[in-house]
Design a protein around this motif. Sequence first.
Motif, mmCIF file in Angstrom:
data_model
loop_
_atom_site.group_PDB
_atom_site.id
_atom_site.type_symbol
_atom_site.label_atom_id
_atom_site.label_comp_id
_atom_site.label_asym_id
_atom_site.label_seq_id
_atom_site.Cartn_x
_atom_site.Cartn_y
_atom_site.Cartn_z
ATOM 1 N N TRP A 64 -3.406 0.098 -2.981
ATOM 2 C CA TRP A 64 -2.531 -1.039 -3.272
ATOM 3 C C TRP A 64 -1.843 -0.875 -4.618
ATOM 4 O O TRP A 64 -2.474 -0.472 -5.593
ATOM 5 N N PHE A 65 -0.558 -1.240 -4.648
ATOM 6 C CA PHE A 65 0.224 -1.240 -5.882
ATOM 7 C C PHE A 65 0.935 -2.574 -6.034
ATOM 8 O O PHE A 65 1.356 -3.181 -5.056
ATOM 9 N N LYS A 66 1.061 -3.020 -7.272
ATOM 10 C CA LYS A 66 1.894 -4.167 -7.647
ATOM 11 C C LYS A 66 3.153 -3.557 -8.243
ATOM 12 O O LYS A 66 3.091 -2.866 -9.263
ATOM 13 N N VAL A 67 4.287 -3.794 -7.592
ATOM 14 C CA VAL A 67 5.539 -3.171 -8.006
ATOM 15 C C VAL A 67 6.507 -4.259 -8.441
ATOM 16 O O VAL A 67 6.752 -5.225 -7.710
ATOM 17 N N ARG A 68 7.021 -4.094 -9.641
ATOM 18 C CA ARG A 68 8.000 -5.034 -10.187
ATOM 19 C C ARG A 68 9.197 -4.241 -10.664
ATOM 20 O O ARG A 68 9.037 -3.181 -11.271
ATOM 21 N N PHE B 244 15.059 -0.499 -13.010
ATOM 22 C CA PHE B 244 14.041 -0.374 -14.044
ATOM 23 C C PHE B 244 12.822 -1.102 -13.517
ATOM 24 O O PHE B 244 12.913 -2.262 -13.109
ATOM 25 N N GLY B 245 11.680 -0.437 -13.486
ATOM 26 C CA GLY B 245 10.514 -1.110 -12.938
ATOM 27 C C GLY B 245 9.218 -0.382 -13.218
ATOM 28 O O GLY B 245 9.193 0.688 -13.837
ATOM 29 N N THR B 246 8.156 -0.988 -12.743
ATOM 30 C CA THR B 246 6.817 -0.437 -12.895
ATOM 31 C C THR B 246 6.086 -0.533 -11.560
ATOM 32 O O THR B 246 6.357 -1.407 -10.743
ATOM 33 N N ALA B 247 5.154 0.363 -11.387
ATOM 34 C CA ALA B 247 4.254 0.347 -10.230
ATOM 35 C C ALA B 247 2.847 0.497 -10.784
ATOM 36 O O ALA B 247 2.505 1.528 -11.364
ATOM 37 N N VAL B 248 2.041 -0.545 -10.625
ATOM 38 C CA VAL B 248 0.687 -0.559 -11.178
ATOM 39 C C VAL B 248 -0.315 -0.500 -10.025
ATOM 40 O O VAL B 248 -0.239 -1.299 -9.094
ATOM 41 N N ASN B 249 -1.225 0.435 -10.114
ATOM 42 C CA ASN B 249 -2.253 0.566 -9.089
ATOM 43 C C ASN B 249 -3.244 -0.584 -9.244
ATOM 44 O O ASN B 249 -3.923 -0.704 -10.259
ATOM 45 N N VAL B 250 -3.292 -1.459 -8.232
ATOM 46 C CA VAL B 250 -4.191 -2.621 -8.250
ATOM 47 C C VAL B 250 -5.234 -2.515 -7.139
ATOM 48 O O VAL B 250 -5.828 -3.515 -6.743
ATOM 49 N N ARG C 121 0.837 -1.192 0.000
ATOM 50 C CA ARG C 121 0.000 0.000 0.000
ATOM 51 C C ARG C 121 0.879 1.253 0.000
ATOM 52 O O ARG C 121 1.855 1.329 0.729
ATOM 53 N N VAL C 122 0.467 2.215 -0.828
ATOM 54 C CA VAL C 122 1.196 3.477 -0.976
ATOM 55 C C VAL C 122 0.273 4.619 -0.541
ATOM 56 O O VAL C 122 -0.904 4.644 -0.903
#
Length: 152
Positions: free
Chosen positions: A64-68, A83-89, A54-55
């Motif tokens: 909630w975020f899914k961070v890769r 290098f990555g992504t943060a997707v709001n889930v 959670r952010v």
Amino acid sequence: DYVSHQWVAFTGVPASEQLGSGWVEVLHPDDRPRAFAAWQRAVATAEPYDVEYRVRRHDGAYEWFKVRGQALHDAEGRVARWFGTAVNVHDLKQVELTLRERQEQLRLAGDAAGVGFWTWDTGSNQALQDDTCAALFGLPSAGPRPTTEVLA
């Protein structure tokens, strides 16, 4: 050395405060140890970083975020950048929670009414039933979790 403008707008925290390990401060306090430990593991092992947490939004609410991410190393093996992504889930998490709550309500109603439930998995050609349904049809019970029987 970079935090996206969208991330800064979402958190309301300047990018300069989120560089290094400052990013941990925008996480929910309960999620910080797990997220930071996973980050340290990714740095040490060069394995991908893959965590949900959670952010804090700019208004103080959490989503909630899914961070890769993947650490990119320099010639000496040190982390040069990420290098990555943060997707709001958040909406997905809310739907999953609602589904679990509804499933539990349905299970309790079925238990109270003495009726059983089953579903058919077309991929495996198997029926999954709860113990009440198994008892009604004379099938073996496997305990409190749904049992699986192949119906031909």
